[in-house]
Motif scaffolding. Structure first.
Motif, PDB file in Angstrom:
ATOM      1  N   ARG A 141       0.984  -1.249   0.102  1.00  0.00           N
ATOM      2  CA  ARG A 141       0.012  -0.073  -0.045  1.00  0.00           C
ATOM      3  C   ARG A 141       1.095   1.328  -0.023  1.00  0.00           C
ATOM      4  O   ARG A 141       1.304   1.829   1.191  1.00  0.00           O
ATOM      5  CB  ARG A 141      -0.900   0.174   1.171  1.00  0.00           C
ATOM      6  CG  ARG A 141      -1.812  -1.402   1.486  1.00  0.00           C
ATOM      7  CD  ARG A 141      -2.987  -1.231   2.243  1.00  0.00           C
ATOM      8  NE  ARG A 141      -3.353  -2.626   2.512  1.00  0.00           N
ATOM      9  CZ  ARG A 141      -4.415  -3.024   1.633  1.00  0.00           C
ATOM     10  NH1 ARG A 141      -4.959  -2.220   0.679  1.00  0.00           N
ATOM     11  NH2 ARG A 141      -4.577  -4.370   2.043  1.00  0.00           N
ATOM     12  N   ALA A 142       1.386   1.712  -1.150  1.00  0.00           N
ATOM     13  CA  ALA A 142       2.446   2.741  -1.460  1.00  0.00           C
ATOM     14  C   ALA A 142       1.331   3.909  -1.745  1.00  0.00           C
ATOM     15  O   ALA A 142       0.290   3.855  -2.331  1.00  0.00           O
ATOM     16  CB  ALA A 142       3.373   2.296  -2.626  1.00  0.00           C
ATOM     17  N   VAL A 143       2.189   5.080  -1.469  1.00  0.00           N
ATOM     18  CA  VAL A 143       1.344   6.360  -1.784  1.00  0.00           C
ATOM     19  C   VAL A 143       2.533   7.526  -2.172  1.00  0.00           C
ATOM     20  O   VAL A 143       3.365   7.939  -1.442  1.00  0.00           O
ATOM     21  CB  VAL A 143       0.522   6.771  -0.455  1.00  0.00           C
ATOM     22  CG1 VAL A 143      -0.188   8.364  -0.975  1.00  0.00           C
ATOM     23  CG2 VAL A 143      -0.422   6.107   0.138  1.00  0.00           C
ATOM     24  N   PHE A 144       2.404   8.131  -3.165  1.00  0.00           N
ATOM     25  CA  PHE A 144       3.193   9.087  -3.876  1.00  0.00           C
ATOM     26  C   PHE A 144       2.374  10.297  -3.961  1.00  0.00           C
ATOM     27  O   PHE A 144       1.474  10.303  -4.718  1.00  0.00           O
ATOM     28  CB  PHE A 144       3.866   8.652  -5.076  1.00  0.00           C
ATOM     29  CG  PHE A 144       4.791   7.437  -5.064  1.00  0.00           C
ATOM     30  CD1 PHE A 144       6.086   7.638  -4.607  1.00  0.00           C
ATOM     31  CD2 PHE A 144       4.443   6.263  -5.341  1.00  0.00           C
ATOM     32  CE1 PHE A 144       6.971   6.469  -4.551  1.00  0.00           C
ATOM     33  CE2 PHE A 144       5.255   5.136  -5.138  1.00  0.00           C
ATOM     34  CZ  PHE A 144       6.610   5.227  -5.026  1.00  0.00           C
ATOM     35  N   PHE A 145       3.022  11.477  -3.268  1.00  0.00           N
ATOM     36  CA  PHE A 145       2.493  12.809  -3.707  1.00  0.00           C
ATOM     37  C   PHE A 145       3.239  13.387  -4.661  1.00  0.00           C
ATOM     38  O   PHE A 145       4.641  13.471  -4.214  1.00  0.00           O
ATOM     39  CB  PHE A 145       2.455  13.430  -2.289  1.00  0.00           C
ATOM     40  CG  PHE A 145       1.532  12.873  -1.182  1.00  0.00           C
ATOM     41  CD1 PHE A 145       0.535  13.511  -0.774  1.00  0.00           C
ATOM     42  CD2 PHE A 145       1.893  11.741  -0.589  1.00  0.00           C
ATOM     43  CE1 PHE A 145      -0.465  13.178   0.210  1.00  0.00           C
ATOM     44  CE2 PHE A 145       1.097  11.233   0.321  1.00  0.00           C
ATOM     45  CZ  PHE A 145       0.065  11.795   0.854  1.00  0.00           C
ATOM     46  N   ILE A 146       2.595  13.870  -5.554  1.00  0.00           N
ATOM     47  CA  ILE A 146       3.361  14.445  -6.870  1.00  0.00           C
ATOM     48  C   ILE A 146       3.041  15.677  -6.879  1.00  0.00           C
ATOM     49  O   ILE A 146       1.960  16.155  -7.121  1.00  0.00           O
ATOM     50  CB  ILE A 146       3.083  13.686  -8.253  1.00  0.00           C
ATOM     51  CG1 ILE A 146       3.347  12.077  -7.950  1.00  0.00           C
ATOM     52  CG2 ILE A 146       3.905  14.140  -9.297  1.00  0.00           C
ATOM     53  CD1 ILE A 146       2.788  11.110  -9.202  1.00  0.00           C
ATOM     54  N   GLY A 147       4.054  16.785  -6.939  1.00  0.00           N
ATOM     55  CA  GLY A 147       3.677  18.136  -7.134  1.00  0.00           C
ATOM     56  C   GLY A 147       3.617  18.590  -8.508  1.00  0.00           C
ATOM     57  O   GLY A 147       3.706  17.828  -9.619  1.00  0.00           O
ATOM     58  N   PRO A 148       3.018  19.899  -8.840  1.00  0.00           N
ATOM     59  CA  PRO A 148       2.788  20.227 -10.192  1.00  0.00           C
ATOM     60  C   PRO A 148       4.109  20.215 -10.986  1.00  0.00           C
ATOM     61  O   PRO A 148       3.897  20.222 -12.082  1.00  0.00           O
ATOM     62  CB  PRO A 148       2.234  21.807  -9.896  1.00  0.00           C
ATOM     63  CG  PRO A 148       1.628  21.581  -8.556  1.00  0.00           C
ATOM     64  CD  PRO A 148       2.284  20.755  -7.669  1.00  0.00           C
ATOM     65  N   ASP A 149       5.236  20.456 -10.188  1.00  0.00           N
ATOM     66  CA  ASP A 149       6.308  20.299 -11.198  1.00  0.00           C
ATOM     67  C   ASP A 149       6.810  18.945 -11.302  1.00  0.00           C
ATOM     68  O   ASP A 149       7.853  18.629 -11.731  1.00  0.00           O
ATOM     69  CB  ASP A 149       7.525  20.979 -10.111  1.00  0.00           C
ATOM     70  CG  ASP A 149       7.713  20.337  -8.885  1.00  0.00           C
ATOM     71  OD1 ASP A 149       6.945  19.399  -8.617  1.00  0.00           O
ATOM     72  OD2 ASP A 149       8.501  20.925  -7.914  1.00  0.00           O
ATOM     73  N   LYS A 150       5.823  17.772 -11.006  1.00  0.00           N
ATOM     74  CA  LYS A 150       6.018  16.627 -11.312  1.00  0.00           C
ATOM     75  C   LYS A 150       7.157  15.775 -10.579  1.00  0.00           C
ATOM     76  O   LYS A 150       7.685  14.559 -10.785  1.00  0.00           O
ATOM     77  CB  LYS A 150       6.598  16.212 -12.893  1.00  0.00           C
ATOM     78  CG  LYS A 150       5.577  16.852 -13.875  1.00  0.00           C
ATOM     79  CD  LYS A 150       4.184  16.558 -13.528  1.00  0.00           C
ATOM     80  CE  LYS A 150       3.108  17.019 -14.519  1.00  0.00           C
ATOM     81  NZ  LYS A 150       2.889  18.517 -14.442  1.00  0.00           N
ATOM     82  N   LYS A 151       7.314  16.469  -9.503  1.00  0.00           N
ATOM     83  CA  LYS A 151       8.687  16.250  -8.402  1.00  0.00           C
ATOM     84  C   LYS A 151       7.849  15.326  -7.337  1.00  0.00           C
ATOM     85  O   LYS A 151       6.607  15.661  -6.869  1.00  0.00           O
ATOM     86  CB  LYS A 151       9.534  16.779  -8.050  1.00  0.00           C
ATOM     87  CG  LYS A 151      10.492  17.445  -9.152  1.00  0.00           C
ATOM     88  CD  LYS A 151      11.190  18.446  -8.568  1.00  0.00           C
ATOM     89  CE  LYS A 151      12.152  19.156 -10.008  1.00  0.00           C
ATOM     90  NZ  LYS A 151      13.401  20.196  -9.374  1.00  0.00           N
ATOM     91  N   VAL A 152       8.370  14.555  -6.570  1.00  0.00           N
ATOM     92  CA  VAL A 152       7.911  13.599  -5.520  1.00  0.00           C
ATOM     93  C   VAL A 152       8.023  14.500  -4.313  1.00  0.00           C
ATOM     94  O   VAL A 152       9.099  15.029  -3.851  1.00  0.00           O
ATOM     95  CB  VAL A 152       8.730  12.540  -5.060  1.00  0.00           C
ATOM     96  CG1 VAL A 152       8.193  11.619  -3.879  1.00  0.00           C
ATOM     97  CG2 VAL A 152       8.646  11.540  -6.166  1.00  0.00           C
ATOM     98  N   LYS A 153       6.751  14.786  -3.645  1.00  0.00           N
ATOM     99  CA  LYS A 153       6.632  15.726  -2.223  1.00  0.00           C
ATOM    100  C   LYS A 153       6.853  15.047  -1.224  1.00  0.00           C
ATOM    101  O   LYS A 153       7.216  15.581  -0.166  1.00  0.00           O
ATOM    102  CB  LYS A 153       5.807  16.560  -2.348  1.00  0.00           C
ATOM    103  CG  LYS A 153       5.785  17.500  -3.951  1.00  0.00           C
ATOM    104  CD  LYS A 153       7.063  18.319  -3.830  1.00  0.00           C
ATOM    105  CE  LYS A 153       6.860  19.132  -5.092  1.00  0.00           C
ATOM    106  NZ  LYS A 153       8.306  20.086  -5.575  1.00  0.00           N
ATOM    107  N   ALA A 154       6.329  13.676  -1.273  1.00  0.00           N
ATOM    108  CA  ALA A 154       6.210  13.004  -0.002  1.00  0.00           C
ATOM    109  C   ALA A 154       5.865  11.328  -0.446  1.00  0.00           C
ATOM    110  O   ALA A 154       5.256  11.057  -1.674  1.00  0.00           O
ATOM    111  CB  ALA A 154       5.357  13.295   1.184  1.00  0.00           C
TER     112      ALA A 154
END
Length: 233
Positions: A141-154
Motif C-alpha cells: 500500500r504505497a502512496v506517492f504525492f506528486i507536485g505540479p512540477d512532477k517531483k515527489v513531495k512525500a
C-alpha cells in the motif's frame, strides 16, 4: 522506495480504466496522488478505494488528482469498481474540479493495470510477504504525492495487512501545499486552521512579508534559544 524526495516522478505511459495516457500530461498543472493496493476483490482494499472515492471532492478542491494501481487487469478493475460503488453507496462523479453524488456514473479516478508489475518493481512497491494464487508478488500500500512540477513531495508505504488513513493523506497534502506556498513547517498533529511554525532560517524580512501579524516566540526553553516561532496563517 526507489524514488527519493525531490526526484521527478517518471512519466509512465499508463493503461488505466480511463484509457491509456502519459502520467505527466494527465496531471497537467495539478497535484497528483498515486496509490497502490495489493489486489482487487479483497476486503481491506475495498474499504480503502471506497473511502478514496467518497473523498474525491475533497481532493478536487485541493487541485489534486487521484490514481490507483494494482497488479490486476483492466477488466478486473472494471468488475471490482461495481463492488466499490455498492460498498461505498452513491458514486461520486467529477467534471473538472466539480464533483457530485450520483446513483450511477463513472468512477471518480482511474486505476492502473500493472499486471506485468513493471511500475511496482520500478517504484519499489512490491510487498515481499504477499503473493497471488499463482505465486506472483503483490503490491504493497504505497502512496506517492506528486507536485505540479512532477517531483515527489512525500511518500508513504504500508504493508498489505494495514489499511491507510485517508484523513491523514489529506492532512499531509494540506501541509505539503501550504509549505509550498509559504516558508513554514507544520508541527506534530497539525491540521488546517492550527498555528504553523516559522523555521529559524526564515529571515526577519520574510517574516514581515509573509506574517504581517507577527510571530510568537517561545522564550522559556532551558536553552534560551528562540527557535520555536509560531504564526497563524
Amino acid at each position: 522506495m526507489s524514488l527519493r524526495l525531490g526526484e521527478e516522478f517518471p512519466n509512465f505511459t499508463l493503461n488505466t480504466t480511463a484509457g491509456k495516457f502519459q502520467l505527466h500530461e494527465w496531471l497537467g498543472n495539478k497535484w497528483g496522488i498515486l496509490f497502490s493496493h495489493p489486489a482487487d476483490y479483497t476486503p481491506v482494499c475495498t474499504t480503502e478505494l471506497s473511502r478514496a472515492a467518497k473523498l474525491a471532492p475533497d481532493f478536487a478542491k485541493r487541485n489534486t488528482k487521484l490514481i490507483g494501481l494494482s497488479c490486476d487487469s483492466i477488466d478486473n478493475h472494471h468488475g471490482w469498481i461495481k463492488d466499490l460503488q455498492a460498498y461505498g453507496g452513491p458514486n461520486i462523479q467529477c467534471t473538472g474540479d466539480t464533483c457530485k453524488l450520483v446513483p450511477h456514473g463513472e468512477f471518480p479516478f482511474p486505476i492502473i493495470d500493472d499486471s506485468e508489475r513493471k511500475l511496482a518493481k520500478q517504484l519499489g512497491m512490491i510487498d515481499p510477504a504477499e503473493f497471488d494464487s499463482k505465486g506472483l508478488p503483490l503490491t504493497a500500500r504505497a502512496v506517492f504525492f506528486i507536485g505540479p512540477d512532477k517531483k515527489v513531495k512525500a511518500s508513504l508505504l504500508y504493508p498489505a495487512t494495514t489499511g491507510r488513513n485517508f484523513d491523514e493523506i489529506l492532512r499531509l497534502l494540506d501541509s505539503l501545499q501550504l509549505s509550498a506556498r509559504l516558508p513554514i513547517a507544520t508541527p506534530v498533529d497539525w491540521k488546517v486552521g492550527d498555528k504553523v511554525m516559522v523555521p529559524p532560517n526564515v529571515t526577519d524580512a520574510d517574516v514581515q512579508k509573509h506574517f504581517p501579524q507577527g510571530v510568537e516566540i517561545k522564550k522559556d526553553l532551558p536553552s534560551g534559544k528562540g527557535y520555536i516561532r509560531m504564526a497563524q496563517v
